[in-house]
Design an enzyme around this catalytic site. Structure first.
Site, PDB file in Angstrom:
ATOM      1  N   HIS A 290       2.605-114.995 -23.136  1.00  0.00           N
ATOM      2  CA  HIS A 290       4.066-115.028 -22.956  1.00  0.00           C
ATOM      3  C   HIS A 290       4.670-116.225 -23.669  1.00  0.00           C
ATOM      4  O   HIS A 290       4.126-117.324 -23.665  1.00  0.00           O
ATOM      5  CB  HIS A 290       4.464-114.985 -21.478  1.00  0.00           C
ATOM      6  CG  HIS A 290       4.088-116.169 -20.651  1.00  0.00           C
ATOM      7  ND1 HIS A 290       4.882-117.291 -20.539  1.00  0.00           N
ATOM      8  CD2 HIS A 290       3.015-116.402 -19.850  1.00  0.00           C
ATOM      9  CE1 HIS A 290       4.316-118.159 -19.709  1.00  0.00           C
ATOM     10  NE2 HIS A 290       3.184-117.651 -19.288  1.00  0.00           N
ATOM     11  N   ASP A 302       0.958-123.445 -21.086  1.00  0.00           N
ATOM     12  CA  ASP A 302       1.476-122.260 -20.399  1.00  0.00           C
ATOM     13  C   ASP A 302       2.783-121.829 -21.057  1.00  0.00           C
ATOM     14  O   ASP A 302       3.845-122.315 -20.699  1.00  0.00           O
ATOM     15  CB  ASP A 302       1.692-122.599 -18.919  1.00  0.00           C
ATOM     16  CG  ASP A 302       2.156-121.422 -18.109  1.00  0.00           C
ATOM     17  OD1 ASP A 302       1.994-120.295 -18.578  1.00  0.00           O
ATOM     18  OD2 ASP A 302       2.694-121.642 -17.002  1.00  0.00           O
ATOM     19  N   GLU A 336       8.183-114.215 -18.433  1.00  0.00           N
ATOM     20  CA  GLU A 336       7.024-114.090 -17.542  1.00  0.00           C
ATOM     21  C   GLU A 336       7.176-114.994 -16.340  1.00  0.00           C
ATOM     22  O   GLU A 336       6.809-114.622 -15.222  1.00  0.00           O
ATOM     23  CB  GLU A 336       5.737-114.440 -18.304  1.00  0.00           C
ATOM     24  CG  GLU A 336       4.463-114.255 -17.504  1.00  0.00           C
ATOM     25  CD  GLU A 336       4.070-115.449 -16.624  1.00  0.00           C
ATOM     26  OE1 GLU A 336       3.182-115.291 -15.766  1.00  0.00           O
ATOM     27  OE2 GLU A 336       4.651-116.543 -16.812  1.00  0.00           O
ATOM     28  N   GLU A 337       7.704-116.183 -16.552  1.00  0.00           N
ATOM     29  CA  GLU A 337       7.766-117.173 -15.472  1.00  0.00           C
ATOM     30  C   GLU A 337       8.683-116.738 -14.336  1.00  0.00           C
ATOM     31  O   GLU A 337       8.581-117.258 -13.226  1.00  0.00           O
ATOM     32  CB  GLU A 337       8.229-118.529 -16.024  1.00  0.00           C
ATOM     33  CG  GLU A 337       7.283-119.170 -17.042  1.00  0.00           C
ATOM     34  CD  GLU A 337       5.933-119.570 -16.452  1.00  0.00           C
ATOM     35  OE1 GLU A 337       5.695-119.327 -15.253  1.00  0.00           O
ATOM     36  OE2 GLU A 337       5.118-120.129 -17.199  1.00  0.00           O
ATOM     37  N   ASP A 364      -3.391-116.192 -20.260  1.00  0.00           N
ATOM     38  CA  ASP A 364      -2.359-116.990 -19.596  1.00  0.00           C
ATOM     39  C   ASP A 364      -2.972-117.916 -18.551  1.00  0.00           C
ATOM     40  O   ASP A 364      -2.387-118.161 -17.501  1.00  0.00           O
ATOM     41  CB  ASP A 364      -1.309-116.087 -18.957  1.00  0.00           C
ATOM     42  CG  ASP A 364      -0.114-116.860 -18.410  1.00  0.00           C
ATOM     43  OD1 ASP A 364       0.108-117.999 -18.871  1.00  0.00           O
ATOM     44  OD2 ASP A 364       0.580-116.345 -17.516  1.00  0.00           O
ATOM     45  N   HIS A 434       3.034-126.196 -15.309  1.00  0.00           N
ATOM     46  CA  HIS A 434       4.421-126.308 -14.840  1.00  0.00           C
ATOM     47  C   HIS A 434       4.851-127.752 -14.616  1.00  0.00           C
ATOM     48  O   HIS A 434       5.638-128.040 -13.705  1.00  0.00           O
ATOM     49  CB  HIS A 434       4.630-125.499 -13.550  1.00  0.00           C
ATOM     50  CG  HIS A 434       4.494-124.035 -13.720  1.00  0.00           C
ATOM     51  ND1 HIS A 434       4.730-123.136 -12.690  1.00  0.00           N
ATOM     52  CD2 HIS A 434       4.132-123.265 -14.787  1.00  0.00           C
ATOM     53  CE1 HIS A 434       4.528-121.901 -13.124  1.00  0.00           C
ATOM     54  NE2 HIS A 434       4.158-121.966 -14.402  1.00  0.00           N
TER      55      HIS A 434
END
Length: 472
Positions: A290, A302, A336-337, A364, A434
């Site tokens: 993603h 990520d 995606e998140e 991912d 994140h």
């Protein structure tokens, strides 16, 4: 304007594909395992060529170098942001320049949320400025903030037991990290559970395997029948400190300020490119990552790495002049998140051709040195995947684990399509996931080379087998 022009071109291509000819019935594997072993053994030379090109040859470090330039010049790519628009524009051009087939954009409606300015200060029993990161889709506080006493709990069960104490307070969850799948429930549902018992806000211990005073963000979900309250993640260190203060019998007061806002949904795109199959072009092996990320760090881990080794897999195959029997389709997902929003819309559009998908792949979970492949599918398909992974013996990456998954491919897996994901060092991954620490500094070019080699061998061989992976 320039991006608008090729966006319109992409939409035209996309609509053309969506309304194309009907797909012939697929041919699933009916060969015996012995026959499959013999067929797969014939790919040893091709696998070695892909490995040598990715790890030792002219493509060595290419995925890392492509990623670093992209990451450093674009930065984080939050859903709805101009950075994400720019990232899609750049990748569209990159894929075209790479000479891949059917490069196009498929439109998706996605959320647009911005965190704004945010802070948390413990006022009692002492003054302490806390590091926080608001959670995706959280509402903001009033301009003056929320100042309230704190109730610290370690679980949803404890919150229920102590619910009479929660009204009018800020609930802090200091849940222990068990695994991401289990512990993320507190980040996802903490605000709702706290609001149900009358809390004014919720602060969640970051879902992290390790912390150096680093808050982690991520998505959270409200319920329509429950009041919305502001919610953010705090560091592991502060969550544990607040727990200790509470155990001493101390009153804790925190002032929370969050400027978060949600704007109307906007249009984004899944970015698609292919190597068209030369025998069964309507049958698909999907390779993906993603393109969006959170708004902290650079989104290198990520999921910049997963997106770029997926692109690299097609590049390696193309470099060697290979064209598999069925089509290799690269999809770089958007949003995606926020729960796989781009992928869900792709699934809804393409699920009518579900019987044409032999394998869906998503990287991912980091592109550190792979330990093997996670796979979801029938036992017969698993046996075939074990044989394919045996082609990677020189890299010592041959294991096939259970639980192939990915937010963007789970729709297909749940519908019965075999799915695969890279197995990686998850402790390291969830240290940086994140956070502001998700930068190119985390990435390792040699490890990315190996990840790309694994990804390319698996994708190519599955796409070139005479029969599709069996569903039963």
């Amino acid at each position: 304007m320039k991006f608008l022009l090729f966006t319109l071109f992409g939409i035209v291509q996309f609509l053309s594909l969506a309304s194309g000819k009907s797909i012939p019935k697929n041919k699933f594997s009916h060969k015996s395992l012995k026959e499959m072993k013999e067929e797969i053994a014939g790919y040893e030379d091709v696998a070695e060529s892909l490995i040598n090109l990715a790890v030792y040859g002219k493509a060595k470090n290419r995925s890392y170098e492509r990623l670093s330039y992209f990451i450093d010049t674009v930065g984080p790519r939050l859903s709805g942001s101009k950075n994400l628009d720019r990232a899609i524009e750049i990748m569209y051009k990159n894929l075209q320049q790479n000479g891949l087939d059917s490069v196009h954009l498929e439109p998706v409606k996605i959320p647009h949320w911005e965190r704004g300015e945010e802070s948390a200060v413990m006022l009692v029993p002492r003054l302490h400025k806390m590091a926080i990161l608001g959670l995706g889709s959280s509402i903001g506080t009033p301009p003056e903030g929320i100042t309230a006493e704190v109730l610290v709990v370690t679980s949803f069960d404890e919150l229920q037991r102590r619910s009479p104490e929660a009204k009018g307070k800020i609930v802090v969850f200091n849940q222990p990290f068990v695994s991401y799948a289990i512990t993320v429930q507190y980040r996802t549902h903490g605000a709702v559970e706290a609001a149900k018992v009358g809390a004014l806000a919720s602060l969640i211990r970051s879902v992290a395997s390790f912390s150096v005073y680093s808050p982690h963000t991520g998505n959270q979900e409200y319920q329509d029948d429950v009041p919305k309250i502001p919610t953010a993640c705090i560091t592991v260190e502060d969550a544990e400190m607040l727990t200790r203060l509470a155990s001493y019998g101390k009153t804790i007061v925190i002032q929370l300020k969050m400027g978060a806002k949600t704007y109307p949904d906007t249009v984004s795109f899944n970015t698609v490119a292919e190597i068209t199959g030369d025998k069964y072009p309507d049958q698909i092996v999907l390779v993906s990552g993603h393109l969006d990320s959170w708004d902290v760090g650079q989104g290198a881990l990520d999921d910049g790495g997963g997106s770029f080794i997926s692109w690299e897999a097609l590049s390696l195959i193309k470099d060697l002049g290979l064209r598999p029997k069925r089509t290799l389709r690269l999809v770089l997902w958007t949003a995606e998140e926020q729960g796989g929003i781009g992928a869900l819309q792709y699934y809804r559009l393409h699920k009518g051709n579900i019987s044409n998908y032999s394998l869906v792949m998503e990287s991912d979970a980091g592109t550190f040195l792979p330990t093997g492949l996670q796979f979801s599918g029938s036992e017969r398909a698993r046996d075939i995947m074990k044989e394919i992974m045996g082609l990677l013996k020189h890299l010592n990456v041959t294991k096939v684990f259970t639980g192939g998954e990915g937010t963007d491919i789970n729709f297909w897996i749940q519908a019965g399509v075999p799915g695969a994901s890279l197995s990686n060092d998850l402790f390291k991954y969830f240290t940086f996931h994140h956070t502001y620490g998700d930068t190119m500094t985390v990435m390792n070019p040699k490890q990315m080379n190996v990840a790309a080699a694994v990804w390319s061998v698996v994708a190519y061989v599955v796409a070139d087998l005479e029969e599709m992976l069996p569903r039963t």
